[in-house]
Design a protein around this motif. Sequence first.
Motif, short mmCIF file in Angstrom:
data_model
loop_
_atom_site.label_atom_id
_atom_site.label_comp_id
_atom_site.label_asym_id
_atom_site.label_seq_id
_atom_site.Cartn_x
_atom_site.Cartn_y
_atom_site.Cartn_z
N ASP A 135 -1.56 -6.41 -2.16
CA ASP A 135 -0.66 -5.50 -2.89
C ASP A 135 -1.49 -4.50 -3.69
OD1 ASP A 135 1.51 -4.31 -4.01
OD2 ASP A 135 1.77 -5.84 -5.57
N CYS A 136 -1.31 -3.22 -3.37
CA CYS A 136 -2.00 -2.15 -4.10
C CYS A 136 -1.02 -1.29 -4.91
CB CYS A 136 -2.78 -1.26 -3.13
SG CYS A 136 -4.25 -2.05 -2.45
N SER A 137 0.21 -1.77 -5.05
CA SER A 137 1.21 -0.99 -5.80
C SER A 137 0.89 -1.00 -7.29
CB SER A 137 2.61 -1.56 -5.55
OG SER A 137 2.67 -2.91 -5.96
N ASN A 138 1.27 0.09 -7.94
CA ASN A 138 1.08 0.24 -9.39
C ASN A 138 -0.39 0.13 -9.81
OD1 ASN A 138 3.92 0.43 -9.73
ND2 ASN A 138 4.07 -1.82 -9.71
N CYS A 139 -1.27 0.53 -8.91
CA CYS A 139 -2.71 0.52 -9.23
C CYS A 139 -3.11 1.92 -9.65
CB CYS A 139 -3.54 0.05 -8.04
SG CYS A 139 -5.31 0.06 -8.37
N GLU A 140 -3.62 2.04 -10.89
CA GLU A 140 -3.99 3.37 -11.39
C GLU A 140 -5.25 3.91 -10.74
OE1 GLU A 140 -5.50 0.14 -14.24
OE2 GLU A 140 -3.65 0.62 -13.13
N LEU A 141 -6.00 3.05 -10.01
CA LEU A 141 -7.23 3.50 -9.35
C LEU A 141 -7.04 3.75 -7.85
CD1 LEU A 141 -9.75 1.00 -11.00
CD2 LEU A 141 -9.25 3.35 -11.69
N LYS A 142 -5.80 3.70 -7.40
CA LYS A 142 -5.52 3.79 -5.97
C LYS A 142 -5.99 5.12 -5.38
CE LYS A 142 -1.81 2.95 -2.64
NZ LYS A 142 -0.40 2.57 -2.45
N ARG A 143 -5.79 6.21 -6.10
CA ARG A 143 -6.19 7.53 -5.59
C ARG A 143 -7.71 7.62 -5.39
NH1 ARG A 143 -2.22 10.66 -3.36
NH2 ARG A 143 -0.25 10.27 -4.47
N SER A 144 -8.46 6.93 -6.23
CA SER A 144 -9.91 6.95 -6.14
C SER A 144 -10.42 5.95 -5.10
CB SER A 144 -10.54 6.62 -7.49
OG SER A 144 -10.11 7.53 -8.48
N CYS A 145 -9.63 4.93 -4.82
CA CYS A 145 -10.06 3.84 -3.94
C CYS A 145 -9.70 4.11 -2.48
CB CYS A 145 -9.42 2.53 -4.40
SG CYS A 145 -9.99 1.08 -3.50
N ILE A 146 -8.48 4.59 -2.23
CA ILE A 146 -8.00 4.81 -0.86
C ILE A 146 -7.99 6.30 -0.56
CG2 ILE A 146 -6.10 4.47 0.76
CD1 ILE A 146 -5.21 2.09 -0.90
N LYS A 147 -8.63 6.68 0.54
CA LYS A 147 -8.67 8.08 0.93
C LYS A 147 -7.34 8.49 1.52
CE LYS A 147 -13.62 8.50 1.84
NZ LYS A 147 -14.66 8.81 2.84
N ASN A 148 -6.81 9.60 1.06
CA ASN A 148 -5.55 10.11 1.57
C ASN A 148 -5.86 11.33 2.45
OD1 ASN A 148 -2.86 10.62 2.06
ND2 ASN A 148 -2.48 11.59 0.07
N ASN A 149 -6.29 11.06 3.70
CA ASN A 149 -6.68 12.16 4.59
C ASN A 149 -5.53 12.66 5.46
OD1 ASN A 149 -6.43 10.00 6.35
ND2 ASN A 149 -8.65 9.73 6.59
N GLY A 150 -4.36 12.08 5.30
CA GLY A 150 -3.19 12.56 6.04
C GLY A 150 -3.10 12.04 7.46
N ARG A 151 -4.03 11.21 7.90
CA ARG A 151 -4.00 10.71 9.28
C ARG A 151 -3.05 9.53 9.44
NH1 ARG A 151 -10.51 10.70 10.62
NH2 ARG A 151 -10.84 12.96 10.38
N SER A 152 -2.92 8.74 8.40
CA SER A 152 -2.06 7.56 8.49
C SER A 152 -0.59 7.97 8.42
CB SER A 152 -2.38 6.59 7.36
OG SER A 152 -1.51 5.48 7.40
N LYS A 153 0.25 7.31 9.25
CA LYS A 153 1.69 7.59 9.26
C LYS A 153 2.41 6.84 8.13
CE LYS A 153 1.82 8.43 14.23
NZ LYS A 153 2.39 8.03 15.55
N ILE A 154 1.71 5.87 7.54
CA ILE A 154 2.30 5.10 6.44
C ILE A 154 2.24 5.94 5.16
CG2 ILE A 154 2.14 2.97 5.09
CD1 ILE A 154 0.66 1.72 7.47
N PRO A 155 3.33 6.04 4.41
CA PRO A 155 3.30 6.79 3.14
C PRO A 155 2.21 6.25 2.22
CG PRO A 155 5.55 6.20 3.74
CD PRO A 155 4.67 5.50 4.70
N PHE A 156 1.59 7.13 1.48
CA PHE A 156 0.46 6.72 0.65
C PHE A 156 0.87 5.65 -0.37
CE2 PHE A 156 -2.41 7.23 -3.01
CZ PHE A 156 -3.63 7.05 -2.37
N GLU A 157 2.07 5.72 -0.86
CA GLU A 157 2.53 4.75 -1.86
C GLU A 157 2.58 3.33 -1.29
OE1 GLU A 157 4.06 7.52 -1.07
OE2 GLU A 157 3.56 8.75 -2.84
N ASP A 158 2.81 3.21 0.03
CA ASP A 158 2.94 1.89 0.66
C ASP A 158 1.62 1.39 1.26
OD1 ASP A 158 5.63 2.01 0.03
OD2 ASP A 158 6.17 2.89 1.97
N ARG A 159 0.61 2.20 1.23
CA ARG A 159 -0.67 1.82 1.85
C ARG A 159 -1.43 0.83 0.97
NH1 ARG A 159 -3.80 7.13 3.49
NH2 ARG A 159 -5.33 5.55 4.11
N ILE A 160 -2.23 -0.03 1.65
CA ILE A 160 -3.06 -1.01 0.94
C ILE A 160 -4.53 -0.78 1.32
CG2 ILE A 160 -1.25 -2.76 0.75
CD1 ILE A 160 -2.51 -4.17 3.18
#
Length: 484
Positions: free
Chosen positions: A418-443
């Motif tokens: 579970d990576c929800s409600n993590c304030e470091l998520k933007r720094s930890c997971i790259k949001n390159n737009g390739r994944s079809k899963i919404p960024f909020e639901d990604r782990i």
Amino acid sequence: MNYKILFDSNILSENYQLKLPLELDFLIPKDDSVRVLNLVIDSINLSSLEKTYSRKTNFPISTMLKIVIYANMNKIYSSRDIEKACRRDINFMYLLGGASVPDHSTIARFRANHFSKVAKDIMSQINELLFKIGEINQQTIYIDGTKIESAANRYTFVWKKAVNKNHEKLMAKIPDFIKNCEKMFDFKIRYKDVIKIKHLKKLMKKLRKISKDNKVEFVHGKGKRKSQIQKSIETLESYISRLKMYNNHLFKMGTRNSYSKTDNDATFMRMKEDHMKNGQLKPAYNIQDGIDSSYITWIGAFSNPTDTNTLKSFLNDFDINNNFRYKNIVADAGYESEENYVYLKNNNQISYIKTLNYETQKKKSHKNNIGLAENMEYISGEDCYICKNNRRLNLEKEFNRKTATGYQRKVSIYSCSDCSNCELKRSCIKNNGRSKIPFEDRIKRIEISKTFLELRNENLDRITSDIGIEFRKNRSIQAEGAFA
């Protein structure tokens, strides 16, 4: 000027005095490289070279070897230029030792049919000689590679991707063509799921028989109307011809992605020195050198553009042809891979390979990247990683991944539940737009090879030790110096 008249007359012969010493030995310095070469070749066993001849040759084999090697030492590669040098250069005359000058065709045959077959054996014997006189240590080898452009034309490329694409298009047309022929001329061609050339040849045989039985006259040129059977035969001929061409291209390429039509062994690579200044790929070879105490003790030519896949073949070839094995293998970051680490360990050799991330891991941006596995805490007892926000990444699955060389690499995937409600998520997971899963639901997931990490850390400890630092400094001097 009529030279014949001058030579036939007595003009040139009058008052002529021979000034050069009759012995060429007086004209050559005592420390000249030609003397060293002469001594070295006389010190090795040339029985393997003699066996390449089916009958006795009148010209001394050792003399021919000396001439060819000395010519290469002086950047003379043309057989005609070597013949000319034998007639004009006193160093070549010294090597001939009174023997007649070989013509260019004899020199060319010697290189292609004799010397090329035993070059590795001769190099192996020279390595033994260098060790006996204390010039090499047979302990540490410095390996490096460089790309050398082939003499082939730059615009003779054949690309595997283009060949496969055209091959697929052709194979898609052939079934419909066969069905039309079967319907038009009332016969049946039996084949399974895959159509091969033999099926097309069988079809051609049937079409030619129909043409012969009906006495169809083939016509050519403007204003002529071709019969249906002629059109079908000509179309089939083009299909067979193209299919043979594509198969021939793929056979010549093998596992490579390209080759040159005028030099089938050359692969198109991106060169460091680009004379066209546009990053164009050129036909080239990846030349690998092994240096020991400033001597090139082994060399190999490869079609792989990268150095990673050449190390095993290079060292295997060395072990087969030499009576000793190097203990310390020193190379730059281009040779780092799990396969190479495992090979060296199984071969009881010690790697001193600069890691790919050696320079980047010193940077502040790398150390502050919380998404990297190496910046997370690993708990070996529980086999999990702890991220910057103290959340666990547990082992999700393990599987084997096959590399281009066929090596099976075991890969482990670790994921956070579970990576929800993590304030470091933007720094930890790259949001390159390739994944079809919404960024909020990604782990967070990380992919690692435990074997590679273990061997890399062992290697890193070695290259950062005192002897490792000395080896790395020496590599740039020895390997790069040899290429220079």
